[in-house]
Design a protein around this motif. Structure first.
Motif, PDB file in Angstrom:
ATOM      1  N   ALA A  68       0.943  -1.116  -0.005  1.00 15.04           N
ATOM      2  CA  ALA A  68      -0.070  -0.240   0.101  1.00 15.04           C
ATOM      3  C   ALA A  68       0.963   1.243  -0.038  1.00 15.04           C
ATOM      4  N   GLN A  69       0.689   2.251  -0.974  1.00 16.00           N
ATOM      5  CA  GLN A  69       1.713   3.136  -1.282  1.00 16.00           C
ATOM      6  C   GLN A  69       1.337   4.144  -0.103  1.00 16.00           C
ATOM      7  N   GLY A  70       0.138   4.507   0.486  1.00 17.38           N
ATOM      8  CA  GLY A  70      -0.204   5.429   1.335  1.00 17.38           C
ATOM      9  C   GLY A  70      -0.463   6.584   0.768  1.00 17.38           C
ATOM     10  N   GLU A  71      -0.680   7.583   1.645  1.00 22.08           N
ATOM     11  CA  GLU A  71      -1.008   9.029   1.257  1.00 22.08           C
ATOM     12  C   GLU A  71       0.004  10.139   1.091  1.00 22.08           C
ATOM     13  N   ASP A  72       1.336   9.766   1.452  1.00 27.43           N
ATOM     14  CA  ASP A  72       2.477  10.608   1.160  1.00 27.43           C
ATOM     15  C   ASP A  72       2.846  11.031  -0.246  1.00 27.43           C
ATOM     16  N   PRO A  73       3.113  12.425  -0.530  1.00 27.42           N
ATOM     17  CA  PRO A  73       3.641  12.468  -1.947  1.00 27.42           C
ATOM     18  C   PRO A  73       4.955  11.763  -2.337  1.00 27.42           C
ATOM     19  N   PRO A  74       5.399  11.832  -3.629  1.00 31.96           N
ATOM     20  CA  PRO A  74       6.481  11.148  -3.937  1.00 31.96           C
ATOM     21  C   PRO A  74       7.730  11.747  -3.597  1.00 31.96           C
ATOM     22  N   PHE A  75       8.710  10.957  -3.615  1.00 27.59           N
ATOM     23  CA  PHE A  75      10.046  11.637  -3.194  1.00 27.59           C
ATOM     24  C   PHE A  75      10.728  11.940  -4.462  1.00 27.59           C
ATOM     25  N   ALA A  79       7.948   7.920  -7.474  1.00 30.55           N
ATOM     26  CA  ALA A  79       8.603   6.876  -6.718  1.00 30.55           C
ATOM     27  C   ALA A  79       8.865   7.288  -5.370  1.00 30.55           C
ATOM     28  N   GLY A  80       8.839   6.577  -4.370  1.00 27.86           N
ATOM     29  CA  GLY A  80       9.031   6.640  -3.057  1.00 27.86           C
ATOM     30  C   GLY A  80       8.159   7.784  -2.383  1.00 27.86           C
TER      31      GLY A  80
END
Length: 442
Positions: free
Chosen positions: A400-407, A421-422
């Protein structure tokens, strides 16, 4: 004076070049020579074995991810005050990705740029004179390089060796040695390659056994004579690290679960005055409070998920550290920064929860390849918009990627569409991407 060098390569992976490289390095060092090892391509594990075999530091040379100036600096440092460089190729000698001439990631690129002749390791099991046809193809394929000779591996008998040698004589290639099929020469492996040098039981006894076998089967005088002068390359400014230093005192996780850090990256950070302070999550140690950044490298946290989940001192200290100072995780480190890690048995273990990602090792699928990453926000590896070159190599997946924006946004050399990604949240960043160097325009 710069050392002479050789590149040990093979037509394909699995030919035995790592064990033969280590045996040559150890055998030559036992003769009193100062030997340095280098590894072509993105590999964390083999340089540690080179260092153990030679007693001197090793590093990586990567023609795709590194600029000419960085390649020149690493090669020059390895060849300085050294009698001989024994470099090890990756995969097959010419295996590469799309890229400009000399920047394809092929081991042949490194041989061409350094001027080091190639010694070709050929697994001759299941063939005899036909091995010479393979060697002839390698000899003729790329006019930039020179094949100095071949080492035959997995020879079945004296008659088998005679037949293979007849083929090599026909194409004018010297046979520098012939090793019999011997299972004891195989080093233990796991899912990301060899079991790490620091975890290999009786490592120096194993290296001595390799050296004994190689010394008995290979003409070491001919190997030394085959080495070529190192061609000078324009070296990078010594004050410019391959990657920006994330801090002045960097807490860096270092144990059996966290070990994948490139030697040239650490050396670059130290060259600009950064201090690396190791700590062990597996020993329940928190990042030292007197550090101003924390780095969680890749490694094997999936094999230690229960221990990490129970390490309350480490997890609590990491969360406290992240409230005021940057924390970055690469690959395995990224997994530990997330909410949970599912192990090979399907059991979910709570991790640091500093990022919302959830990862799984229950259903393994290999992800492998070079990447170019563009940072999405200011962070420890540079300001937003900075470009980095690196790679991914992992079997874990995102549950599950979750709600954070990508790195970052990444692409590969094969024309893939840019993809997020990330993850990043406040001062915490992470991804499966292993950074090798800041990208330069070519």
């Amino acid at each position: 004076m710069s050392a002479r060098g050789l590149l040990i390569a093979a037509p394909r992976s699995g030919s035995g070049k790592t064990t033969i490289t280590l045996g040559l390095q150890r055998a030559l060092a036992r003769r009193g020579l100062t030997v340095r090892g280098l590894k072509c391509g993105p590999d964390y594990i083999d340089p540690a074995f080179h260092a153990a075999a030679t007693g001197a530091p090793s590093a990586n040379l990567d023609s795709y991810a590194m600029s000419d100036r960085l390649l020149g600096r690493i090669a020059a440092e390895a060849a300085r005050a050294t009698d001989m460089v024994i470099a090890e190729g990756s995969m097959g000698l010419f295996d590469a990705v799309p890229g400009p001439e000399g920047h394809t990631g092929a081991s042949a690129d490194i041989a061409a740029r350094t001027g080091w002749p190639v010694v070709l390791v050929i697994d001759v099991s299941g063939q005899a004179q036909s091995a010479a046809a393979v060697a002839l193809g390698c000899k003729a394929y790329d006019p930039r390089i020179r094949i100095a000779g071949v080492i035959l591996n997995k020879v079945a008998s004296a008659r088998h060796e005679r037949l293979v040698r007849q083929g090599m004589e026909r194409i004018g290639l010297s046979v520098l040695g012939a090793l019999p099929r011997e299972a004891s020469l195989i080093l233990p492996e796991r899912h990301l390659g060899l079991v790490q040098a620091g975890e290999t039981a009786d490592l120096h006894a194993r290296l001595d056994a390799l050296a004994d076998a190689v010394a008995a089967a290979v003409d070491l005088d001919a190997i030394a004579a085959a080495a070529g002068d190192t061609v000078p390359m324009a070296a990078a400014d010594g004050d410019t690290p391959p990657l920006p230093a994330p801090g002045r005192r960097i807490a860096i996780a270092r144990d059996a679960a966290f070990s994948f850090v490139y030697p040239h990256v650490e050396a670059g950070w130290r060259a600009v005055g950064a201090e690396l302070v190791p700590f062990s999550p597996l020993a329940d140690e928190a990042p030292p409070e007197d550090c101003d950044a924390c780095w969680l490298p890749g490694g094997y946290p999936e094999l230690h998920a229960g221990t990490i989940a129970a390490a309350s001192g480490f997890l609590g200290g990491l969360r406290s550290f992240a409230e005021t100072r940057p924390v970055h995780g690469e690959c395995g480190g990224y997994m530990v920064l997330g909410r949970s890690l599912i192990d090979t048995d399907g059991v979910a273990h709570a991790m640091a929860g500093l990022l919302s990602v959830e990862t799984s090792f229950a259903k393994r699928k290999m992800n492998l390849g070079y990447r170019r990453a563009i940072l999405e926000a200011d962070g420890p590896l540079g300001p937003a918009g900075s470009a980095l070159t690196g790679h991914e190599f992992h079997y874990a997946s995102i549950a599950a990627q979750g709600e954070d924006p990508p790195f970052a946004v990444v692409t590969d050399p094969h024309g893939s569409a840019p993809a997020p990604a990330g993850s990043r949240r406040r001062l915490v960043t992470g991804s499966f991407f292993h950074a090798i160097a800041a990208a330069e325009a070519r």
